[in-house]
Write an enzyme that holds these catalytic residues in place. Structure first.
Site, PDB file in Angstrom:
ATOM      1  N   ASP A  17       0.836  -1.213   0.000  1.00 39.12           N
ATOM      2  CA  ASP A  17       0.000   0.000   0.000  1.00 39.12           C
ATOM      3  C   ASP A  17       0.866   1.257   0.000  1.00 39.12           C
ATOM      4  O   ASP A  17       0.652   2.168  -0.808  1.00 39.12           O
ATOM      5  CB  ASP A  17      -0.923   0.004   1.224  1.00 39.12           C
ATOM      6  N   GLU A 273       1.749  -5.933  -5.468  1.00 39.98           N
ATOM      7  CA  GLU A 273       1.356  -5.054  -6.569  1.00 39.98           C
ATOM      8  C   GLU A 273       2.493  -4.196  -7.090  1.00 39.98           C
ATOM      9  O   GLU A 273       2.756  -4.149  -8.292  1.00 39.98           O
ATOM     10  CB  GLU A 273       0.195  -4.164  -6.144  1.00 39.98           C
TER      11      GLU A 273
END
Length: 377
Positions: A17, A273
């Site tokens: 994140d 990610e």
């Protein structure tokens, strides 16, 4: 006049994140001249990516970004012109009141997780919930036209190509990490979550006729590496040789150095990610360890990406690559899949380069966010 942006990030797990939002915040400042406040609830995790960060400071400036600690006891703050809730994090109720109190409501976006699933094209940019008169919108990063694209700084591919064409630059970088690459050895980076399939992969690389130098940055996979080697407490710089396989532990590096690591390697195993996207810009064959979710819904996301990524490969090369990715993400045996992948190495190399160029032909995520704002006003 600069447009004020607030980006809110809750560090849930594994730096993904904060990795995405930190990269986005810097790009919005450097390339689009936005005024960015990045609200982060866990500065200690953030420090791994930005070592110069003062983890005790409520507010500080780093790389042109105003970094603010997101406290549990929220203090009043004016709402910005653009508000991004990264990965559906819940904004402080007092801040939502501040958004509603503005004379002109801000643009409020939920920057969602990256996915290759078809449905995100239909949802990208649509209105979501409202808070009083403030409308929230869905914003989906993605790989296809009709999505928000991928994070990619201006000139990134040109810098990568220059680096990959310079043996001297690669040697200097690797030497700085203490890596002395053996001539002819395949260089592989391994950044992954815990994985029971690792031992099988290491076995086949150790018994291979082709030498492999495996670089393992500090992280969760290190425990599995230690078990396979039969040693405890591997530290940065540790070097172990088993047959044709050399295993070396690297430090956890900042994002720009990690890019150089990916660019230096012949094959990159990545996770989550941020590193997943950066491996695609490296234009080298890769392996993705997707974050595991309940009821195995992550495997649907994996298959959606594989459908896009393997388009254009020969049937045999596609089968080999799909088999490798499925084995890695289900804890199955890796040996047969790895051998099959090596048989199609030249094709997979060319395909990684073509995929990189295809993705780079689309607007990058930061530019897409700015354009969305301009269209909105």
């Amino acid at each position: 006049m600069k447009v004020d942006w607030d980006i809110f990030c809750k560090v849930v797990d594994n730096y993904g994140d904060i990795g995405v939002t930190w990269r986005l915040a810097r790009q919005l400042v450097a390339e689009h001249h936005c005024a960015i406040r990045l609200w982060v609830d866990d500065l200690r995790a953030f420090e791994r990516l930005c070592p110069e960060l003062d983890i005790n400071a409520a507010r500080q400036w780093q790389h042109g970004v105003e970094v603010c600690h997101w406290p549990t006891d929220w203090q009043p703050a004016d709402a910005a012109d653009v508000v991004i809730a990264a990965f559906a994090c819940q904004l402080p109720s007092a801040y939502m009141e501040a958004m509603a109190a503005r004379e002109k409501a801000p643009l409020w976006m939920n920057l969602d997780y990256l996915s290759a699933e078809d449905w995100i094209i239909g949802c990208h940019g649509l209105p979501s919930v409202k808070y009083k008169q403030v409308q929230k919108y869905f914003f989906f990063p993605g790989f296809q036209v009709g999505t928000g694209g991928l994070l990619r700084e201006r000139g990134l591919l040109e810098r990568r190509e220059q680096f990959q064409h310079s043996t001297e630059a690669q040697h200097e970088f690797l030497q700085g990490l203490g890596v002395d690459r053996t001539d002819g050895a395949r260089l592989i980076s391994l950044f992954a979550y815990e994985n029971v399939g690792l031992a099988d992969w290491l076995d086949v690389m150790a018994g291979d006729a082709h030498a492999t130098h495996l670089l393992v940055p500090e992280g969760r996979i290190l425990g599995d590496v230690e078990r396979w080697l039969g040693v405890d407490g591997l530290s940065v710089g540790a070097l172990q040789v088993r047959g044709a396989l050399t295993v070396q532990v690297l430090p956890f590096v900042r994002q720009d150095q990690y890019d150089l690591l990916l660019w230096s390697c012949d094959f990159n195993a990545v996770r989550g990610e941020d590193s997943f996207v950066r491996a695609q810009w490296a234009a080298r064959p890769m392996l993705w360890h997707i974050y595991q979710q309940e009821e195995d819904v992550h495997l649907d996301k994996l298959e959606a990406f594989l459908t896009l990524y393997t388009a254009g490969l020969s049937p045999a090369a596609k089968a080999a690559l799909v088999g490798l990715w499925r084995a890695w993400n289900t804890g199955a045996g890796m040996a047969e899949a790895w051998v099959a992948t090596q048989e199609h190495w030249p094709e997979l190399q060319k395909h990684a380069q073509a995929w990189c160029l295809e993705q780079a032909s689309q607007a990058d995520l930061a530019s897409a966010l700015v354009q969305f704002y301009l269209n909105w006003i």
